[in-house]
Scaffold this active site. Structure first.
Site, PDB file in Angstrom:
ATOM      1  CE  LYS A 205      -3.597   2.294   2.512  1.00 32.08           C
ATOM      2  NZ  LYS A 205      -4.578   2.361   3.469  1.00 32.08           N
ATOM      3  NE  ARG A 215      -5.695   9.704   3.584  1.00 37.01           N
ATOM      4  CZ  ARG A 215      -4.417  10.029   3.354  1.00 37.01           C
ATOM      5  NH1 ARG A 215      -4.049  11.132   3.343  1.00 37.01           N
ATOM      6  NH2 ARG A 215      -3.656   9.009   2.986  1.00 37.01           N
ATOM      7  CE  LYS A 229      -3.694   8.059   6.694  1.00 42.34           C
ATOM      8  NZ  LYS A 229      -4.755   7.138   6.613  1.00 42.34           N
ATOM      9  CD  GLU A 245       5.715  -4.156   3.554  1.00 44.87           C
ATOM     10  OE1 GLU A 245       5.158  -4.714   4.276  1.00 44.87           O
ATOM     11  OE2 GLU A 245       5.961  -2.960   4.392  1.00 44.87           O
ATOM     12  CE  LYS A 260      -6.169   1.906  -0.404  1.00 40.64           C
ATOM     13  NZ  LYS A 260      -6.519   1.957   0.807  1.00 40.64           N
ATOM     14  CB  SER A 286     -11.578   7.497  -3.279  1.00 42.80           C
ATOM     15  OG  SER A 286     -10.233   7.962  -2.839  1.00 42.80           O
ATOM     16  CE1 TYR A 325     -15.056   3.437  -2.619  1.00 42.21           C
ATOM     17  CE2 TYR A 325     -13.238   3.774  -4.024  1.00 42.21           C
ATOM     18  CZ  TYR A 325     -13.489   3.578  -2.656  1.00 42.21           C
ATOM     19  OH  TYR A 325     -12.956   3.701  -1.643  1.00 42.21           O
TER      20      TYR A 325
HETATM   21  C1  PBG Z   1      -7.320   3.427   5.429  1.00 41.84           C
HETATM   22  C2  PBG Z   1      -7.653   3.395   4.308  1.00 41.84           C
HETATM   23  C3  PBG Z   1      -7.517   4.109   3.220  1.00 41.84           C
HETATM   24  C4  PBG Z   1      -8.144   3.706   2.106  1.00 41.84           C
HETATM   25  C5  PBG Z   1      -8.599   2.541   2.125  1.00 41.84           C
HETATM   26  N1  PBG Z   1      -8.239   2.189   3.730  1.00 41.84           N
HETATM   27  C6  PBG Z   1      -6.755   5.789   3.051  1.00 41.84           C
HETATM   28  C7  PBG Z   1      -5.423   5.828   3.532  1.00 41.84           C
HETATM   29  O1  PBG Z   1      -4.749   4.905   3.952  1.00 41.84           O
HETATM   30  O2  PBG Z   1      -5.321   6.978   3.901  1.00 41.84           O
HETATM   31  C8  PBG Z   1      -8.135   4.415   0.901  1.00 41.84           C
HETATM   32  C9  PBG Z   1      -9.065   3.935   0.006  1.00 41.84           C
HETATM   33  C10 PBG Z   1      -9.649   4.833  -1.380  1.00 41.84           C
HETATM   34  O3  PBG Z   1      -8.913   5.955  -1.548  1.00 41.84           O
HETATM   35  O4  PBG Z   1     -10.442   4.698  -2.080  1.00 41.84           O
HETATM   36  N2  PBG Z   1      -6.411   2.561   6.208  1.00 41.84           N
END
Ligand code: PBG
Length: 336
Positions: A205, A215, A229, A245, A260, A286, A325
């Site tokens: 990720k 968010r 993050k 990982e 992701k 998203s 989505y």
């Molecule tokens: C949180 C999480 C996130 C997403 C899925 N789980 C956001 C982040 O890591 O800040 C993002 C999913 C998306 O953008 O559709 N752990």
């Protein structure tokens, strides 16, 4: 005039021959996109009979539990077989210790039970991470300097996972990127007898700027503020690290691995699928959804054909399935 001798195999080989008709194009098609490949993310909120649009994600809504159950029935009728839940937690119950994350009566836990009660065949996946619950919007617990601490966070994630398991979840999906969390969660699940509970690990990720609309959707953007993050999510520049990982998550007991975001990281998907042959997934996040929607709504691209092309790209790159989505919409397009 083409000099046939000088040009090698032409004209005995013409790759356009197989492309000449629909039947022969279909015969040589290597990848297929099926409704079975699609996993629908859902945003759940408190209340009854509530649905609330998300401005940066047109067509996606935050739904109360009763509406989520209805949505799951609709999705099942379309042939979609799994969903993943993300909660919108009221600001006033967010806290430094993220204690609501493992409340047996929390929003996610109640949603899992309601779905499993009313639409039992649908696979319920849950997000394991603390960001919807922390006052600072981080995925883990922080020390005085604001650093997200690893091992204490893993303990919290274990509590969260067990609460999802007890509520009836089929799959837990840790998205937090702490070290050792798969091992910790797997051991705790085994100790409590949840032998068949699957772990879908967000193995690679990235610290991506494509999570912005999400968010907003779960209302963690304001909590996070200017913080990043970067100290736990991966640097978008790396793919060797993604293999390390993933190798660790597999050793620690993951059943499925995920990359992701999606489209900008298909090279990583391909390397992981080639290296491990594991059930491999990607998350079309998203920001990817928002970009495709915005261009479609402006009439700049054709939504259906472009979206289906992006989803097929995941399959070609080696994904067994995709979190998107667009799942519901794509199911309607695939099986009109
Ligand atoms: C949180 C999480 C996130 C997403 C899925 N789980 C956001 C982040 O890591 O800040 C993002 C999913 C998306 O953008 O559709 N752990």
């Amino acid at each position: 005039m083409v000099d046939h001798l000088e040009s090698g195999y032409y004209p005995s080989i013409r790759l356009r021959r197989m492309r000449a008709d629909s039947f022969s194009r279909a015969l040589m098609r290597e990848s297929t996109l099926r409704v079975d490949d699609l996993i629908q993310p859902l945003f759940v909120r408190e209340g009854n009979n509530k649905s609330e649009p998300i401005l940066s994600m047109p067509g996606i809504e935050r739904l109360s539990i009763d509406r989520i159950v209805r949505k799951c029935r609709d999705l099942q009728n379309l042939g979609i077989r799994s969903v993943v839940l993300f909660p919108v937690i009221p600001q006033e119950i967010k806290s430094d210790d993220a204690g609501q994350a493992w409340n047996p009566n929390g929003l996610v836990q109640r949603t899992i039970s309601a779905i499993k009660d009313k639409v039992p065949e649908i696979g319920v996946m849950t997000d394991v991470a603390l960001d919807p619950y922390t006052a600072n919007g981080q995925d883990g617990l922080v020390d005085d300097s604001g650093y997200v601490v690893n091992d204490l966070t893993v303990e919290a994630l274990i509590r969260q996972s067990l609460s999802h398991a007890r509520a009836g979840a089929d799959v837990v999906a840790p998205s937090d990127m702490m070290d050792g969390r798969i091992c910790g969660i797997r051991k705790a699940l085994e100790d409590e007898g949840f032998f068949n509970l699957r772990i879908l690990s967000y193995a690679a990720k990235y610290a991506s700027s494509l999570y912005g609309p999400f968010r907003d959707a779960v209302s963690s953007a304001s909590n996070l503020g200017e913080s990043t993050k970067d100290s736990y999510q991966m640097d978008p520049a790396n793919s060797e690290e993604a293999l390390r990982e993933t190798a660790l998550d597999i050793k620690e007991g993951a059943d499925m691995v995920m990359v992701k975001p999606g489209t900008p990281y298909l090279d990583v998907v391909w390397r992981i699928r080639e290296a491990f042959g594991m059930p491999t997934f990607a998350y079309q996040v998203s920001g990817e959804y928002a970009m495709l929607k915005a261009a479609s709504q402006n009439g700049w691209i054709d939504e259906q054909s472009v979206v289906l092309e992006t989803l097929l790209g995941f399959k070609r790159a080696g994904c067994h399935g995709v979190l998107t989505y667009f799942a519901e919409q794509a199911a309607q397009w695939l099986n009109p």
